[in-house]
Write an enzyme that holds these catalytic residues in place. Structure first.
Site, short mmCIF file in Angstrom:
data_model
loop_
_atom_site.label_atom_id
_atom_site.label_comp_id
_atom_site.label_asym_id
_atom_site.label_seq_id
_atom_site.Cartn_x
_atom_site.Cartn_y
_atom_site.Cartn_z
N ASP A 49 6.23 2.72 12.18
CA ASP A 49 5.36 2.25 11.11
C ASP A 49 4.24 3.25 10.81
O ASP A 49 3.95 4.13 11.62
CB ASP A 49 4.71 0.93 11.52
CG ASP A 49 5.61 -0.25 11.23
OD1 ASP A 49 6.67 -0.05 10.62
OD2 ASP A 49 5.24 -1.37 11.61
N LYS A 71 4.41 1.27 5.34
CA LYS A 71 4.14 0.60 4.07
C LYS A 71 2.86 1.10 3.43
O LYS A 71 2.22 0.38 2.69
CB LYS A 71 4.02 -0.90 4.31
CG LYS A 71 5.26 -1.55 4.86
CD LYS A 71 5.14 -3.05 4.69
CE LYS A 71 6.34 -3.77 5.24
NZ LYS A 71 6.36 -3.86 6.68
N MET A 184 -7.10 -6.44 8.81
CA MET A 184 -6.74 -6.38 7.39
C MET A 184 -7.75 -7.13 6.51
O MET A 184 -7.37 -7.83 5.57
CB MET A 184 -5.34 -6.98 7.18
CG MET A 184 -4.25 -6.18 7.85
SD MET A 184 -2.63 -6.98 7.74
CE MET A 184 -2.71 -8.11 9.11
C1 LIG Z 1 -0.40 -5.00 9.93
S1 LIG Z 1 -1.77 -5.10 11.02
C2 LIG Z 1 -1.02 -4.55 12.50
C3 LIG Z 1 -1.77 -4.95 13.74
C4 LIG Z 1 -1.12 -4.43 15.02
N1 LIG Z 1 0.15 -5.06 15.25
C5 LIG Z 1 -2.02 -4.60 16.23
O1 LIG Z 1 -1.68 -5.37 17.14
O2 LIG Z 1 -3.05 -3.94 16.29
C6 LIG Z 1 -2.70 -3.73 10.46
C7 LIG Z 1 -4.19 -3.87 10.72
O3 LIG Z 1 -4.47 -3.62 12.10
C8 LIG Z 1 -5.76 -3.05 12.20
N2 LIG Z 1 -5.65 -1.77 12.91
C9 LIG Z 1 -4.53 -1.23 13.42
N3 LIG Z 1 -4.80 -0.08 14.09
C10 LIG Z 1 -6.13 0.10 13.98
C11 LIG Z 1 -7.05 1.07 14.48
N4 LIG Z 1 -6.66 2.11 15.23
N5 LIG Z 1 -8.37 0.91 14.19
C12 LIG Z 1 -8.80 -0.12 13.46
N6 LIG Z 1 -7.98 -1.07 12.97
C13 LIG Z 1 -6.68 -0.97 13.24
C14 LIG Z 1 -6.32 -2.92 10.80
O4 LIG Z 1 -7.07 -4.08 10.52
C15 LIG Z 1 -5.05 -2.88 9.98
O5 LIG Z 1 -5.28 -3.27 8.65
#
Ligand SMILES: C[S@@+](CC[C@H](N)C(=O)[O-])C[C@H]1O[C@@H](n2cnc3c(N)ncnc32)[C@H](O)[C@@H]1O
Length: 270
Positions: A49, A71, A184
């Site tokens: 992803d 995406k 998000m």
């Molecule tokens: C589709 S969700 C996926 C979450 C992922 N499965 C998790 O457990 O972290 C995507 C959101 O995760 C958050 N996110 C993921 N990686 C991040 C990072 N390194 N720093 C800050 N936010 C992050 C943001 O809010 C982003 O919009």
């Protein structure tokens, strides 16, 4: 008495024709699990992803096929059903398929949907947990998710409900009095903050916006609920962020003098 730990084989066999739905953690490759690392080194193909960092992919076996299924980032979007069916197809070809997702695959990651499709197709799969970005961001910023004096729960919520007919009950979350950790939520923050304030959260409630947590590009903005959305706009943030709301955020200032972290101490020091 010294305990002897038996060092056995810790990894399950990555069998051909199976899928490993694996969490890649929040970005820092140091936060990968040993199982995820094993999978990176034994997969035939890695379907990854947008949130999987290049630093993590650098640990993949030489010669492995890398297939992007993200995406965002201006690249064409892959539809979720197409991704799930692709996993089925690759497993049926007898490949060891590593489905690599940011954070934890079952936390706002649609891993559950992929697991259902694999189940229906009769494809054996394994789920390898990853460190979810919400908790990693807090911890690396020096914000304890819980302490005995501040909170007895911590709420992980999405600011981007998949189904507009069933929006989150922000009023109930505000009334819970427990800290919120929002995924998000960048685009809807103004509306979310207003609803939280209309339902009892003070305008001065501490907020931390943690951007690209655990990566070399990490930033943090410390603010308050009333100004959070405008401060985020002013900082021109357009990359993934975790937004923490609640008194736990203030603990960061107390820990800052001795906390060793790669994070900047405040936005002004960036
Ligand atoms: C589709 S969700 C996926 C979450 C992922 N499965 C998790 O457990 O972290 C995507 C959101 O995760 C958050 N996110 C993921 N990686 C991040 C990072 N390194 N720093 C800050 N936010 C992050 C943001 O809010 C982003 O919009």
């Amino acid at each position: 008495m010294k305990q002897t730990v038996k060092k056995g084989k810790i990894h399950p066999e990555f069998e051909p024709g199976t899928v490993w739905l694996t969490g890649a953690g929040p970005g820092d490759p140091g936060l990968l699990t040993l199982h995820a690392l094993h999978a990176l080194q034994h997969a035939d193909i890695i379907v990854y992803d947008a949130l999987v960092s290049e630093d993590v992919l650098a640990f993949a076996r030489d010669g492995v096929t890398l297939e992007y299924a993200g995406k965002r980032g201006g690249r064409p979007s892959a539809k979720q059903t197409d991704i799930s069916l692709r996993l089925v197809e690759l497993a049926r070809e007898g490949k060891r398929v590593l489905r690599l997702k940011g954070g934890d695959p079952f936390v706002f990651g649609r891993g559950g949907e992929e697991a259902l499709v694999l189940t229906e197709a009769g494809i054996p799969f394994r789920v390898i947990p990853g460190i979810t970005s919400g908790l990693a961001a807090l911890t690396m910023a020096g914000i304890p998710a819980t302490t005995r004096t501040t909170n007895h729960a911590v709420i992980l919520a999405t600011g981007h409900p998949a189904d507009a007919d069933h929006p989150a009950d922000w009023a109930a979350l505000a009334r819970s009095g427990q800290p919120l950790v929002l995924y998000m939520a960048r685009r809807n923050l103004a509306q979310i903050a207003n609803t939280l304030m209309a339902n009892g959260l003070g305008a001065e409630t501490p907020v931390a916006v943690m951007v690209e947590a655990t990566t070399p590009r990490a930033r943090i903005i410390e603010t308050h609920l009333a100004e959070a959305a405008s401060d985020m706009t002013a900082a021109d943030i357009d990359t993934p962020a975790i937004i923490a709301i609640g008194s736990i955020v203030s603990l960061r200032a107390q820990l800052a003098p001795q906390l060793q972290t790669n994070w900047p101490a405040t936005e002004s020091e960036i």
